[in-house]
Motif scaffolding. Structure first.
Motif, PDB file in Angstrom:
ATOM      1  N   ASP A   1       0.766  -1.136  -0.172  1.00 38.89           N
ATOM      2  CA  ASP A   1       0.096  -0.056  -0.015  1.00 38.89           C
ATOM      3  C   ASP A   1       0.940   1.204  -0.064  1.00 38.89           C
ATOM      4  O   ASP A   1       0.248   2.379   0.018  1.00 38.89           O
ATOM      5  CB  ASP A   1      -0.879   0.109   1.337  1.00 38.89           C
ATOM      6  CG  ASP A   1      -0.258  -0.032   2.429  1.00 38.89           C
ATOM      7  OD1 ASP A   1       0.912  -0.412   2.512  1.00 38.89           O
ATOM      8  OD2 ASP A   1      -0.680   0.333   3.477  1.00 38.89           O
ATOM      9  N   GLU A   2       2.016   1.171   0.175  1.00 42.46           N
ATOM     10  CA  GLU A   2       3.117   2.224   0.129  1.00 42.46           C
ATOM     11  C   GLU A   2       3.718   2.326  -1.435  1.00 42.46           C
ATOM     12  O   GLU A   2       4.000   1.351  -1.835  1.00 42.46           O
ATOM     13  CB  GLU A   2       4.056   2.193   1.075  1.00 42.46           C
ATOM     14  CG  GLU A   2       4.102   2.732   2.415  1.00 42.46           C
ATOM     15  CD  GLU A   2       5.307   2.703   2.988  1.00 42.46           C
ATOM     16  OE1 GLU A   2       6.566   3.076   2.554  1.00 42.46           O
ATOM     17  OE2 GLU A   2       5.143   2.319   4.253  1.00 42.46           O
ATOM     18  N   LYS A   3       3.694   3.668  -1.955  1.00 38.88           N
ATOM     19  CA  LYS A   3       4.355   3.952  -3.098  1.00 38.88           C
ATOM     20  C   LYS A   3       5.705   4.964  -3.023  1.00 38.88           C
ATOM     21  O   LYS A   3       5.612   5.485  -2.136  1.00 38.88           O
ATOM     22  CB  LYS A   3       3.453   4.742  -4.118  1.00 38.88           C
ATOM     23  CG  LYS A   3       2.234   3.912  -4.420  1.00 38.88           C
ATOM     24  CD  LYS A   3       1.360   4.865  -5.421  1.00 38.88           C
ATOM     25  CE  LYS A   3      -0.017   3.987  -5.686  1.00 38.88           C
ATOM     26  NZ  LYS A   3      -0.699   4.957  -6.639  1.00 38.88           N
ATOM     27  N   ILE A   4       6.705   4.453  -3.817  1.00 40.03           N
ATOM     28  CA  ILE A   4       7.786   5.157  -3.983  1.00 40.03           C
ATOM     29  C   ILE A   4       7.732   6.478  -4.875  1.00 40.03           C
ATOM     30  O   ILE A   4       7.618   5.740  -6.039  1.00 40.03           O
ATOM     31  CB  ILE A   4       9.118   4.409  -4.061  1.00 40.03           C
ATOM     32  CG1 ILE A   4       9.242   3.177  -2.798  1.00 40.03           C
ATOM     33  CG2 ILE A   4      10.515   4.965  -4.030  1.00 40.03           C
ATOM     34  CD1 ILE A   4      10.305   2.412  -2.879  1.00 40.03           C
ATOM     35  N   VAL A   5       8.060   7.567  -4.449  1.00 41.40           N
ATOM     36  CA  VAL A   5       7.885   8.660  -5.503  1.00 41.40           C
ATOM     37  C   VAL A   5       9.327   9.210  -5.808  1.00 41.40           C
ATOM     38  O   VAL A   5       9.931   9.591  -4.692  1.00 41.40           O
ATOM     39  CB  VAL A   5       6.660   9.592  -5.201  1.00 41.40           C
ATOM     40  CG1 VAL A   5       6.627  10.822  -6.162  1.00 41.40           C
ATOM     41  CG2 VAL A   5       5.727   8.988  -4.851  1.00 41.40           C
ATOM     42  N   GLU A   6       9.779   9.341  -6.904  1.00 40.35           N
ATOM     43  CA  GLU A   6      11.173   9.973  -7.069  1.00 40.35           C
ATOM     44  C   GLU A   6      10.654  11.408  -7.648  1.00 40.35           C
ATOM     45  O   GLU A   6       9.756  11.691  -8.602  1.00 40.35           O
ATOM     46  CB  GLU A   6      11.846   9.213  -8.050  1.00 40.35           C
ATOM     47  CG  GLU A   6      12.652   7.955  -7.694  1.00 40.35           C
ATOM     48  CD  GLU A   6      13.391   7.289  -8.668  1.00 40.35           C
ATOM     49  OE1 GLU A   6      13.946   8.212  -9.468  1.00 40.35           O
ATOM     50  OE2 GLU A   6      13.585   6.120  -8.644  1.00 40.35           O
ATOM     51  N   VAL A   7      11.360  12.485  -6.934  1.00 37.24           N
ATOM     52  CA  VAL A   7      10.952  13.888  -7.140  1.00 37.24           C
ATOM     53  C   VAL A   7      12.533  14.388  -7.829  1.00 37.24           C
ATOM     54  O   VAL A   7      13.669  14.297  -6.930  1.00 37.24           O
ATOM     55  CB  VAL A   7      10.656  14.436  -5.879  1.00 37.24           C
ATOM     56  CG1 VAL A   7      10.486  16.026  -6.277  1.00 37.24           C
ATOM     57  CG2 VAL A   7       9.252  13.904  -5.459  1.00 37.24           C
ATOM     58  N   GLU A   8      12.548  15.193  -8.719  1.00 37.90           N
ATOM     59  CA  GLU A   8      13.649  15.985  -9.241  1.00 37.90           C
ATOM     60  C   GLU A   8      13.561  17.346  -8.707  1.00 37.90           C
ATOM     61  O   GLU A   8      12.461  17.980  -8.882  1.00 37.90           O
ATOM     62  CB  GLU A   8      13.727  15.964 -10.655  1.00 37.90           C
ATOM     63  CG  GLU A   8      14.153  14.508 -11.253  1.00 37.90           C
ATOM     64  CD  GLU A   8      14.651  14.494 -12.549  1.00 37.90           C
ATOM     65  OE1 GLU A   8      14.889  15.646 -13.331  1.00 37.90           O
ATOM     66  OE2 GLU A   8      14.225  13.613 -13.378  1.00 37.90           O
ATOM     67  N   VAL A   9      14.393  17.761  -7.905  1.00 30.71           N
ATOM     68  CA  VAL A   9      14.561  19.224  -7.488  1.00 30.71           C
ATOM     69  C   VAL A   9      15.546  19.908  -8.502  1.00 30.71           C
ATOM     70  O   VAL A   9      16.661  19.621  -8.336  1.00 30.71           O
ATOM     71  CB  VAL A   9      14.823  19.058  -5.982  1.00 30.71           C
ATOM     72  CG1 VAL A   9      14.698  20.646  -5.274  1.00 30.71           C
ATOM     73  CG2 VAL A   9      13.887  18.366  -5.288  1.00 30.71           C
ATOM     74  N   PRO A  10      15.096  20.851  -9.064  1.00 31.44           N
ATOM     75  CA  PRO A  10      15.844  21.869  -9.671  1.00 31.44           C
ATOM     76  C   PRO A  10      16.826  22.517  -8.874  1.00 31.44           C
ATOM     77  O   PRO A  10      16.557  22.863  -8.021  1.00 31.44           O
ATOM     78  CB  PRO A  10      15.106  22.813 -10.642  1.00 31.44           C
ATOM     79  CG  PRO A  10      13.872  22.639  -9.838  1.00 31.44           C
ATOM     80  CD  PRO A  10      13.577  21.581  -9.132  1.00 31.44           C
TER      81      PRO A  10
END
Length: 104
Positions: free
Chosen positions: A8-17
Motif C-alpha cells: 500500500d506504499e508507493k515510492i515517488v522519485e522527485v527531481e528538484v531543480p
C-alpha cells in the motif's frame, strides 16, 4: 538485506531543480586585453614593465563603457616600470601588457 515497501506504499522519485551560480573571483594580475573592473580585475594600484623606447611602450586606457559605445576616460603609453591605478568607479580597463597588483 533489502526490504521491499509494503504493497500500500508507493515510492515517488522527485527531481528538484538546483541552480549553481559560479561567480568568478577578480584577478590580482591583469592580462593583455579589455577587462571589467570588479568582475575581471579588482580596483587598486598595479605595476607593469614596458620596454625602453617608443616601439616597446605599454599602452593602457580607462574606459567608461564597453564597445560599441566605447568612451575613453584616459589613456597613455608608458616606458620602463610604471604604475596604473584602477579605480572602483571605473567601468573597463584596457592594456597591451600584463599588470600585477602592487602589494607594497
Amino acid at each position: 538485506m533489502v526490504r521491499a515497501p509494503p504493497p500500500d506504499e508507493k515510492i515517488v522519485e522527485v527531481e528538484v531543480p538546483v541552480e549553481i551560480v559560479v561567480t568568478p573571483t577578480p584577478a590580482a594580475t591583469v592580462s593583455v586585453g579589455m577587462h571589467k573592473v570588479g568582475r575581471d580585475v579588482i580596483p587598486g594600484l598595479y605595476t607593469g614593465q614596458a620596454g625602453e623606447g617608443f616601439l616597446e611602450t605599454c599602452y593602457w586606457a580607462r574606459r567608461a563603457a564597453r564597445p560599441a559605445g566605447l568612451t575613453r576616460s584616459s589613456q597613455t603609453a608608458a616606458e620602463g616600470r610604471f604604475y596604473f591605478e584602477i579605480a572602483p568607479t571605473g567601468a573597463y580597463i584596457e592594456t597591451k601588457c600584463p599588470l600585477s597588483l602592487d602589494r607594497d
